[in-house]
Enzyme design. Structure first.
Site, PDB file in Angstrom:
ATOM      1  N   ASP A 136     -64.179  12.170 -82.871  1.00 12.15           N
ATOM      2  CA  ASP A 136     -62.771  12.354 -82.507  1.00 12.15           C
ATOM      3  C   ASP A 136     -62.183  13.576 -83.194  1.00 12.15           C
ATOM      4  O   ASP A 136     -62.028  13.590 -84.413  1.00 12.15           O
ATOM      5  CB  ASP A 136     -61.982  11.098 -82.888  1.00 12.15           C
ATOM      6  CG  ASP A 136     -60.581  11.104 -82.296  1.00 12.15           C
ATOM      7  OD1 ASP A 136     -60.271  12.018 -81.496  1.00 12.15           O
ATOM      8  OD2 ASP A 136     -59.789  10.210 -82.634  1.00 12.15           O
ATOM      9  N   ASP A 149     -58.469  17.599 -77.527  1.00 13.36           N
ATOM     10  CA  ASP A 149     -58.815  16.273 -78.037  1.00 13.36           C
ATOM     11  C   ASP A 149     -60.033  15.680 -77.344  1.00 13.36           C
ATOM     12  O   ASP A 149     -59.958  15.262 -76.197  1.00 13.36           O
ATOM     13  CB  ASP A 149     -57.612  15.338 -77.868  1.00 13.36           C
ATOM     14  CG  ASP A 149     -57.921  13.946 -78.394  1.00 13.36           C
ATOM     15  OD1 ASP A 149     -58.874  13.804 -79.174  1.00 13.36           O
ATOM     16  OD2 ASP A 149     -57.204  13.014 -78.020  1.00 13.36           O
TER      17      ASP A 149
END
Ligand SMILES: *[C@@H]1O[C@H](CO)[C@@H](O)[C@H](O)[C@H]1NC(C)=O
Ligand SMILES: *[C@@H]1O[C@H](CO)[C@@H](O)[C@H](O)[C@H]1NC(C)=O
Ligand SMILES: *[C@@H]1O[C@H](CO)[C@@H](O)[C@H](O)[C@H]1NC(C)=O
Ligand SMILES: *[C@@H]1O[C@H](CO)[C@@H](O)[C@H](O)[C@H]1NC(C)=O
Ligand SMILES: *[C@@H]1O[C@H](CO)[C@@H](O)[C@H](O)[C@H]1NC(C)=O
Ligand SMILES: *[C@@H]1O[C@H](CO)[C@@H](O)[C@H](O)[C@H]1NC(C)=O
Length: 493
Positions: A116, A351
């Protein structure tokens, strides 16, 4: 807790204020959003970027992540609240979602963790952890659906506990985790960081996928969630620490402070199976990820920082706090109806933890309308749906004066359901991130749809990002186009 969090922590960005807005007629002219302009000029990256010292293949889980759906739903709900619209269910019925995982060792114990770039902590559950549902009621461990029994810290000779602190993170979709904090040798792709601070979770409310056993975060130290004291109910003082790659740089383990991510689009066949797809890109440390690139299409731009007091974007490189890998996007455009929409100096978060791109409403609507046949906004699913045989315009994103192209295949996302005539339905990989007007602003994200098309290389010392267009590759697109629509399994919604 001063703010709510989601797996990618949107709450700071959610309060970003727009400094001024002017917009044209949505369907015909250029939309201009003024936010802020960095004082650091974009530049062509020193060419070529060095090869990485360490690279590790990324493994994607099968597209069964309820957590991701919940996350997207939470994002949609928060944006729906802002936009006053109704997008309460996202990708329901879609089992083709992707989550990027990689193999990580805590001491000598192996886990697969979610990769992430939108958060910073690294954690795994401790063996014997207590599982809770989102209403904070104890439930069987199996309901957390982790991919392993967890980390046994007492079995690790390299683990030491950090007394007097606790790990406590709460995601906007309602998932929450708390536990102790320790130091451990964390190894990813041959890069072994000693004394890395990690969260060891003893209380978890987690919507797992049966594969991941936690998450490894690569964003700023300022997004870490370790607190002073041992009582999670009494957490006031955040104690920021260096996330994994920051520690690697500090320990001199890499020759350059580069963290590089290349996310492959999955093939439809792999997404349609329940097995892991072991070959979905790379995360690399110390240099650029080892995939084919078009090195002439590259730019280095500053990461956009924030004023920590107000959580609004702040110009320049001094007096700013970095939370996300945010960049200024100058323009989004697409072919088909020859309309061009400019979003001048809009902060967008890069992201890996978000599947779709979330762009301003005007851009999203017009792009969907340019599909042939047009993609239609479906409030039940919270996506634009279209038959999978549609012709998709090429979407481009201009950053630092360089235009990056999104493969049309990334804008056809199989939903695994059929329309009333039996045609397979796909979703656009680009969705409405809310209007770009209003004092509250909106969260715009370039997620996996965009990231499948570039190598994103983060320089954590200069706080810059180098984006390099990837050479075309075929793992997903050809499969999506080749498949016989009638062979797609119908999935329950
Ligand atoms: C940021 O810089 C731009 C251009 O240098 C300037 O127009 C703008 O007012 C600045 N914004 C802030 C918040 O300082
Ligand atoms: C949102 O949409 C659903 C289904 O489309 C509907 O049942 C519900 O009443 C709507 N809610 C609002 C607040 O409009
Ligand atoms: C954890 O490791 C310790 C020390 O090796 C061992 O005694 C214990 O049984 C392990 N616990 C579990 C749940 O495996
Ligand atoms: C943590 O709490 C202890 C006890 O209240 C205090 O002495 C210490 O200064 C605090 N540390 C930080 C970093 O706030
Ligand atoms: C998807 O999976 C189902 C069940 O395994 C299978 O019947 C179907 O052929 C698969 N479709 C594709 C396109 O691979
Ligand atoms: C974190 O924020 C502090 C101020 O709150 C700032 O001094 C520091 O540079 C930030 N660190 C990073 C890595 O951005």
């Amino acid at each position: 807790m001063p703010f709510s969090r989601s797996r990618t922590i949107y709450s700071f960005a959610a309060v970003l204020a727009l400094s001024s807005v002017s917009r044209g007629t949505p369907t015909t002219t250029t939309t201009t959003i003024t936010r802020h302009v960095s004082s650091i000029a974009p530049r062509t990256p020193s060419s070529p970027l060095p090869a990485a010292d360490f690279s590790v293949p990324i493994t994607a889980s099968a597209p069964r992540s309820k957590a991701k759906k919940s996350l997207l739903r939470a994002l949609r709900e928060s944006q729906a609240a802002q936009a006053g619209s109704n997008f309460t269910t996202v990708l329901a019925g879609s089992d083709f979602d992707e989550e990027y995982l990689t193999n990580v060792k805590f001491g000598e114990q192996d886990f697969m963790l979610i990769v992430d770039t939108g958060s910073s902590d690294t954690w795994a559950p401790q063996v014997g952890y207590a599982c809770f549902n989102l209403d904070n009621k104890p439930v069987a461990q199996s309901q957390c659906a982790f991919g392993s029994a967890g980390f046994n810290s007492s079995a690790s000779t390299t683990f030491t506990v950090d007394p007097g602190t606790n790990f406590n993170i709460e995601y906007a979709d309602g998932e929450f985790l708390s536990g102790t904090v320790g130091f451990e040798t964390v190894t990813v792709g041959g890069l072994a960081v000693k004394q890395q601070e990690i969260g060891v979770v003893d209380k978890a409310a987690w919507d797992g996928d049966g594969f991941n056993s936690g998450l490894i975060g690569f964003a700023s130290p300022n997004l870490t969630f370790v607190f002073n004291g041992t009582n999670p109910d009494d957490d006031d003082t955040q104690i920021p620490y260096n996330p994994f790659f920051y520690s690697a740089v500090q320990q001199g383990l890499v020759s350059h402070p580069f963290l590089s991510v290349a996310l492959d689009r999955g093939s439809f066949a792999a997404e349609n199976s329940s097995d892991l797809d072991q070959n979905l890109g790379f995360i690399s440390f110390g240099g650029i990820a080892p995939v084919g690139v078009i090195s002439s299409t590259a730019v280095t731009v500053p990461i956009q920082g924030y004023d920590a007091a107000t959580f609004t974007p702040k110009n320049g490189s001094t007096g700013v706090t970095y939370f996300y890998y945010s960049v200024d996007v100058e323009l989004m455009s697409f072919t088909g109806n020859h309309e061009i929409f400019g979003t001048t100096n809009t902060d967008i978060i890069l992201d890996s933890g978000t599947t779709l791109d979330y762009v301003p409403t005007d851009v999203a609507d017009a792009f969907a309308a340019a599909f042939d046949p047009p993609a239609v906004k479906d409030d039940d699913f919270g996506v634009y749906t279209v038959v999978c045989t549609a012709t998709v315009p090429e979407f481009t994103v201009t950053i630092g004066g360089v235009t990056f192209t999104v493969d049309p295949a990334d804008n056809l996302f199989p939903l695994g359901i059929q329309d009333d005539d039996g045609n397979e339905l796909c979703a656009s990989g680009t969705f409405d991130g809310g209007p770009s007007t209003g004092a509250e602003g909106n969260v715009f994200i370039l997620g996996d749809t965009f990231l499948h098309n570039v190598v994103a290389t983060f320089n954590i010392e200069t706080d810059e990002i180098t984006l390099t267009q990837r050479a075309p590759y075929t793992s997903g697109s050809s499969d999506v186009k080749r498949r016989a629509p009638s062979s797609v399994r119908r999935r329950s919604v």
